[in-house]
Design an enzyme around this catalytic site. Structure first.
Site, PDB file in Angstrom:
ATOM      1  N   LYS A 104       0.788  -1.234   0.000  1.00  0.00           N
ATOM      2  CA  LYS A 104       0.000   0.000   0.000  1.00  0.00           C
ATOM      3  C   LYS A 104       0.823   1.289   0.000  1.00  0.00           C
ATOM      4  CE  LYS A 104      -2.829  -1.147   3.491  1.00  0.00           C
ATOM      5  NZ  LYS A 104      -4.032  -1.235   4.337  1.00  0.00           N
TER       6      LYS A 104
ATOM      7  N   HIS B 135      -0.873   5.960   9.741  1.00  0.00           N
ATOM      8  CA  HIS B 135      -1.291   7.159   9.000  1.00  0.00           C
ATOM      9  C   HIS B 135      -1.875   8.241   9.908  1.00  0.00           C
ATOM     10  CE1 HIS B 135      -0.806   5.658   4.873  1.00  0.00           C
ATOM     11  NE2 HIS B 135      -1.177   4.492   5.352  1.00  0.00           N
TER      12      HIS B 135
ATOM     13  N   GLU C 114      -0.775  -0.748  10.132  1.00  0.00           N
ATOM     14  CA  GLU C 114      -0.384   0.130   9.008  1.00  0.00           C
ATOM     15  C   GLU C 114      -1.356   1.295   8.860  1.00  0.00           C
ATOM     16  OE1 GLU C 114       0.524  -2.161   5.442  1.00  0.00           O
ATOM     17  OE2 GLU C 114       1.346  -3.715   6.738  1.00  0.00           O
TER      18      GLU C 114
HETATM   19  P1  NAD Z   1      -1.374 -10.026   9.422  1.00  0.00           P
HETATM   20  O1  NAD Z   1      -0.623  -9.283  10.479  1.00  0.00           O
HETATM   21  O2  NAD Z   1      -2.721 -10.565   9.774  1.00  0.00           O
HETATM   22  O3  NAD Z   1      -0.492 -11.260   8.896  1.00  0.00           O
HETATM   23  C1  NAD Z   1       0.852 -11.125   8.532  1.00  0.00           C
HETATM   24  C2  NAD Z   1       1.456 -12.522   8.376  1.00  0.00           C
HETATM   25  O4  NAD Z   1       2.815 -12.384   7.965  1.00  0.00           O
HETATM   26  C3  NAD Z   1       1.473 -13.348   9.667  1.00  0.00           C
HETATM   27  O5  NAD Z   1       1.118 -14.667   9.381  1.00  0.00           O
HETATM   28  C4  NAD Z   1       2.928 -13.277  10.110  1.00  0.00           C
HETATM   29  O6  NAD Z   1       3.334 -14.386  10.894  1.00  0.00           O
HETATM   30  C5  NAD Z   1       3.617 -13.265   8.747  1.00  0.00           C
HETATM   31  N1  NAD Z   1       4.972 -12.747   8.827  1.00  0.00           N
HETATM   32  C6  NAD Z   1       5.416 -11.588   9.368  1.00  0.00           C
HETATM   33  N2  NAD Z   1       6.758 -11.502   9.269  1.00  0.00           N
HETATM   34  C7  NAD Z   1       7.173 -12.637   8.641  1.00  0.00           C
HETATM   35  C8  NAD Z   1       8.450 -13.143   8.275  1.00  0.00           C
HETATM   36  N3  NAD Z   1       9.563 -12.471   8.519  1.00  0.00           N
HETATM   37  N4  NAD Z   1       8.500 -14.352   7.664  1.00  0.00           N
HETATM   38  C9  NAD Z   1       7.371 -15.050   7.395  1.00  0.00           C
HETATM   39  N5  NAD Z   1       6.136 -14.620   7.723  1.00  0.00           N
HETATM   40  C10 NAD Z   1       6.040 -13.429   8.346  1.00  0.00           C
HETATM   41  O7  NAD Z   1      -1.431  -9.088   8.130  1.00  0.00           O
HETATM   42  P2  NAD Z   1      -2.714  -8.730   7.225  1.00  0.00           P
HETATM   43  O8  NAD Z   1      -3.623  -7.850   8.022  1.00  0.00           O
HETATM   44  O9  NAD Z   1      -3.218  -9.987   6.602  1.00  0.00           O
HETATM   45  O10 NAD Z   1      -2.063  -7.784   6.093  1.00  0.00           O
HETATM   46  C11 NAD Z   1      -1.106  -8.247   5.158  1.00  0.00           C
HETATM   47  C12 NAD Z   1      -0.727  -7.130   4.201  1.00  0.00           C
HETATM   48  O11 NAD Z   1      -1.826  -6.821   3.347  1.00  0.00           O
HETATM   49  C13 NAD Z   1      -0.339  -5.823   4.876  1.00  0.00           C
HETATM   50  O12 NAD Z   1       0.859  -5.337   4.326  1.00  0.00           O
HETATM   51  C14 NAD Z   1      -1.474  -4.887   4.531  1.00  0.00           C
HETATM   52  O13 NAD Z   1      -1.091  -3.541   4.378  1.00  0.00           O
HETATM   53  C15 NAD Z   1      -1.913  -5.423   3.193  1.00  0.00           C
HETATM   54  N6  NAD Z   1      -3.276  -5.001   2.843  1.00  0.00           N
HETATM   55  C16 NAD Z   1      -3.477  -4.431   1.627  1.00  0.00           C
HETATM   56  C17 NAD Z   1      -4.734  -3.989   1.265  1.00  0.00           C
HETATM   57  C18 NAD Z   1      -4.968  -3.357  -0.085  1.00  0.00           C
HETATM   58  O14 NAD Z   1      -6.090  -3.011  -0.412  1.00  0.00           O
HETATM   59  N7  NAD Z   1      -3.949  -3.172  -0.906  1.00  0.00           N
HETATM   60  C19 NAD Z   1      -5.807  -4.120   2.143  1.00  0.00           C
HETATM   61  C20 NAD Z   1      -5.580  -4.711   3.368  1.00  0.00           C
HETATM   62  C21 NAD Z   1      -4.306  -5.150   3.717  1.00  0.00           C
END
Ligand code: NAD
Length: 331
Positions: A123, A197, A193
């Protein structure tokens, strides 16, 4: 592209990683063959059991599932699986904390010499700029990376590219999103995240917050975050393809409600411009309130992953934004 399902690896098994597992279970054209989180990896050549992943509590790790393996370097182990040919494409559902994290993961794939197709739901504008900086190296590695393929950027920015076709000049693109999640712990990175903001916050400060601090911050705001002027890569991605002549013509804001799955406001993308006859008007693209954040992020991210593979098979390598290619449809 052969008729066999595309074998997908998902990096991250949090809210969006689990949603990817659930959606992939409904697709004939793709199959989840590997997934990881911070604590381990899970791989199955004939398909990972998605219900195990989907029902994994937020405090647990994929290593606890049958066939799972604990790991201190899950990304490294996933790269090894990629080198061994265990999957065709990668969707990154990792936290963008800090901004350098995604570039560091991509760099590891490049340095390991594993040519791959990727999509992500990144994002932040600054993180996207860092990713584009890797274009030469990704091209040399014969890999194809599509970034910003979630909802915003992603679905809504792609819609802006289509909407812009009616106009000679685009004045503004305004994105306003609404997200409802019943439990913030299911989407920790997304919530952190968004907190980053808030006025006075930074990505680094948000990353350093303890869970208790996140909870009290949400509590103090009635479990709702209202955000304006977000640093979202929609601006950079629309400028790159010439929809706008400067990033400040794109504004992104939204409302996140962490008390209920119901969307607090309807998500819209409004593009305003002037036609060849001098008429000024706006196109608005509205997402159905019934579609969740997960549906609007994972659907496009998988469609773009299929496109990344299609491009890679045709020898088009490098780092691209979601505004540069259409997502394909995954049956
Ligand atoms: P979350 O915190 O629920 O999950 C993150 C996962 O990554 C966890 O399973 C964690 O264990 C794993 N992780 C973290 N560090 C790691 C590493 N070093 N090695 C392996 N695994 C690792 O996250 P989420 O809420 O599902 O969000 C994921 C991403 O999606 C975020 O970056 C968020 O900004 C993005 N997102 C984008 C949009 C969009 O519209 N573009 C919307 C929502 C979320």
């Amino acid at each position: 592209m052969s008729g066999a399902p595309i074998r997908v690896a998902v990096l991250g098994a949090g809210g969006l990683g689990k949603a990817a597992a659930a959606i992939l279970a409904r697709k004939r054209g793709m199959r989840l063959t590997a997934i990881c989180d911070r604590g381990g990896i899970l791989h199955a050549a004939d398909g990972v059991d998605s219900s195990g992943v989907v029902n994994l509590p937020a405090t647990s790790c994929v290593a606890e599932l049958p066939g799972g393996l604990a790991s201190r370097d899950a990304i490294g182990d996933m790269i090894d699986l990629g080198r061994a040919g265990a999957y065709d494409g990668v969707f990154l559902a990792l936290p963008n904390l800090p901004n350098e994290f995604f570039p560091s993961v991509l760099t590891r794939f490049v340095e390991a010499g594993v040519p791959m197709a990727f999509s992500d739901a990144l994002k932040r504008t600054r993180a996207a700029r860092l990713m584009f900086g890797l274009d030469d190296r990704v091209r040399a590695a014969r890999s194809t990376y599509l970034l910003g393929c979630g909802a915003t950027p992603g679905l809504l920015t792609a819609a802006a590219v289509v909407a812009a076709q009616s106009f000679i000049e685009v004045e503004s693109v305004r994105i306003r999103w609404g997200v409802g999640i019943a439990n913030w712990e299911a989407y920790r990175a997304t919530v952190r995240e968004d907190i980053a903001h808030l006025p006075g916050m930074t990505v680094e400060k948000a990353q350093a917050l303890t869970d208790a601090e996140v909870e009290s911050l949400l509590d103090a705001r009635g479990d709702t975050l209202e955000l304006e002027e977000m640093e979202h890569a929609d601006d950079l991605l629309l400028e790159r393809v010439g929809v706008v002549d400067s990033t400040d013509r794109v504004t992104v804001g939204g409302v996140l409600d962490t008390r209920s799955a119901k969307k607090p406001v309807t998500t819209t993308m409004t593009l305003t411009g002037t036609t060849f006859l001098g008429a000024r008007g706006s196109h608005t693209f509205t997402l159905a309130d019934e579609t969740t954040m997960a549906a609007n992020v994972i659907g496009p991210a998988l469609g773009y992953l299929k496109r990344a593979l299609w491009l890679k098979e045709r020898g088009l390598f490098g780092v691209f934004g979601s505004t540069e290619h259409m997502p394909m449809v995954v049956q």
